[in-house]
Write an enzyme that holds these catalytic residues in place. Sequence first.
Site, mmCIF file in Angstrom:
data_model
loop_
_atom_site.group_PDB
_atom_site.id
_atom_site.type_symbol
_atom_site.label_atom_id
_atom_site.label_comp_id
_atom_site.label_asym_id
_atom_site.label_seq_id
_atom_site.Cartn_x
_atom_site.Cartn_y
_atom_site.Cartn_z
ATOM 1 C CG LEU A 1 -2.365 4.965 -14.901
ATOM 2 C CD1 LEU A 1 -3.855 4.698 -14.792
ATOM 3 C CD2 LEU A 1 -1.712 3.941 -15.812
ATOM 4 N N GLY B 1 -2.146 16.003 -14.608
ATOM 5 C CA GLY B 1 -2.739 17.159 -15.260
ATOM 6 C C GLY B 1 -2.989 18.261 -14.254
ATOM 7 N N GLY B 2 -3.831 19.198 -14.657
ATOM 8 C CA GLY B 2 -4.113 20.338 -13.798
ATOM 9 C C GLY B 2 -4.885 19.966 -12.554
ATOM 10 C CG PHE B 3 -8.495 19.054 -12.631
ATOM 11 C CD1 PHE B 3 -8.887 20.195 -11.975
ATOM 12 C CD2 PHE B 3 -8.770 18.936 -13.986
ATOM 13 C CE1 PHE B 3 -9.562 21.202 -12.641
ATOM 14 C CE2 PHE B 3 -9.436 19.927 -14.652
ATOM 15 C CZ PHE B 3 -9.837 21.076 -13.985
ATOM 16 N N GLY B 4 -4.485 17.000 -10.828
ATOM 17 C CA GLY B 4 -3.820 16.021 -9.988
ATOM 18 C C GLY B 4 -3.194 14.904 -10.795
ATOM 19 C CG ASP C 1 -11.749 19.648 -19.552
ATOM 20 O OD1 ASP C 1 -11.373 20.344 -20.516
ATOM 21 O OD2 ASP C 1 -10.975 19.165 -18.724
#
Length: 653
Positions: free
Chosen positions: A333, A336-339, A452
């Site tokens: 989907l 990003g920076g977190f996976g 965030d």
Amino acid sequence: MSKMARSTLLLLAGMVSLIITAGAHEAVPQPCSQTCGTGMPAKQNLTYPFGFSPGCPIQLNCSEDGDALIGEFLVQSVSPDAVVVTIEDKCDRPFGSIDHLYGRNYAPTGKNSVLLNNCTQSSPCDLPTTQVIQDQFQSLCERSNKTNTNTSMSCYSEQANNYSTEFLNRTRLFALDCKYFPSSILMEAQNNVSAPLGVQLLQLEWWVNGDECECSEDADCVQLSGLPNGGGNGFRCKCEHGFLGDGFMAGTGSWRGSPERKKEEMLKVLTIALPLMVLFVVSMLIMGVVSVIRRKRKFAEVLEDWERDYGPHRFKYKDLYIATKGFRDQELLGAGGFGRVYRGILPTSKMEIAVKKVSHESGQGMREFVAEVISIGRLRHRNLVSLLGYCRRKRELLLVYDYMPNGSLDKYLYNQPKVTLNWTQRFRVIKGVASGLLYLHEGWEQVVIHRDIKASNILLDAELNGRLGDFGLARLHDHGTDPQTTRVAGTVGYLAPEHTRTGKATRSTDMFAFGAFLLEVACGRRPIEHGDTEDVILVDWVSSCWDRGDILEASDLTLGAESVEEEMELVLKLGLMCSHPDPLMRPSMRQVLQYLEGDLLMPELLSSGISSSGLTFVYSEGLDDLAVSCPSSTGKAFTDLSSVAESLLSGER
């Protein structure tokens, strides 16, 4: 088990398979399949060369009920000499359908007579009871004539024309230029006046193309020449007396069919194959056990003490692996920076989910993971993306959320999207996110600072309601206590100035990010847009529009005349208020929601330049002569009037 042991087992299994194949007569699958429809054998119990796969010399069609067909006609029976098909009476059957009976390997024999209708040419027919049969059929057609079909019946047969050909001549038949082909009559039934016309038979002769016979040793070969459909040679095979099979070398061949011989062959097969089959089964069991052990190791998970209290929310890695089809790229989907986030469908409940596979390279480690699972996992609000559970496997961290079918909000705002949101939908999203943030700041057992807030973290459900998600950076503290100082985290353009200086995330820093989000939605632009010469700061640009006396100039041009000016102006001004450089001048989330719902009137605002320059509020309710300004030259905002401003913005946050 070592690689050598596994290779030995595989080699043994292959040898056993070859021996069993050599011992068992019918173990080798034939290239021509006689199965039809759902995989069951056809009702006619066909044998080679007839079948339903490309490897069959005579390939037939198949009905849903498992009946073999030639064209639209049902195969009645197949013998070593002929194929008999049924011709149901049909007054308006197109004459061209008779062409289906002339195939590459079969054609109607000269023993057939066909009933025709509406022919431009006439031909004699040798049926001794022609008039009687035609009268019967004409009467039948007239009773069921729904298309005003002309019932001028005629007939064609080879013998009546003094032809002695083996096949029904296609060229002469089509030269009659008939319109309909109602039925046919076999020579055996020609003298039977009482024969039912509803279902008649037509006989086809068949062959396998080739100049040389390819029959088995115990089979006779019938050679044919001068065949129709272009001529050529062919042959048929037929097992000799006392033998069974189809007689073809490419088929099952021929074998003696006595019971004694069959018992001897079966005993021989069992004597040779049974011990090897047992060995084969044992080998497969050993390999199965090894496979299960390896599979358990593959899906092994880590379980620590703190997780015991939250067991019901823990998903099995195997279920998530199956749900996301092995985390394949087609189910991705976003990233990003977190996976990376994958779409999945749980195998048991068939529920759609979104699985965030936390990246090892990201800054989100075990501390953030535990916080999100234990604390954030208990948050429940209609405008928050629900965290359904989690999973841990070795070093992998996985979070399971409700699936949001319409994706993130940012894709509807930027880069000239194909599908945009109108103003009514955007305004509903804004109020929904505000309601969710109020729940985080004031409505839960602890204060939750999201840290965030941005359009890419706002997800849209099936009804396009906004839901705030991704709590990977969230921080919690008890009501009435001060938040702890942490490292600066968030997205550039949404970070409050004081957060970058002190590293302390507060409700006020969330309000700054929410202000940037409001301007983002209203203007359809990112908080910071990088240009060729300089960057454009969205809050400065909106402030400049306000300075020129037309703040609505900043609204998204794609909305056209759809937006409600009062609501658009309200959102733009709220965005500037929430993005104020001084945290004391920002409204609380409760006040923002009251402004959006119309329960609290917005104060009058006069701009003397926002962001670094300052913002002037003029309050007409009881304090008409009071103005609060924040000059930019001192670098100190509202030090003397902070308490007054705080009271004017309705107190506690």
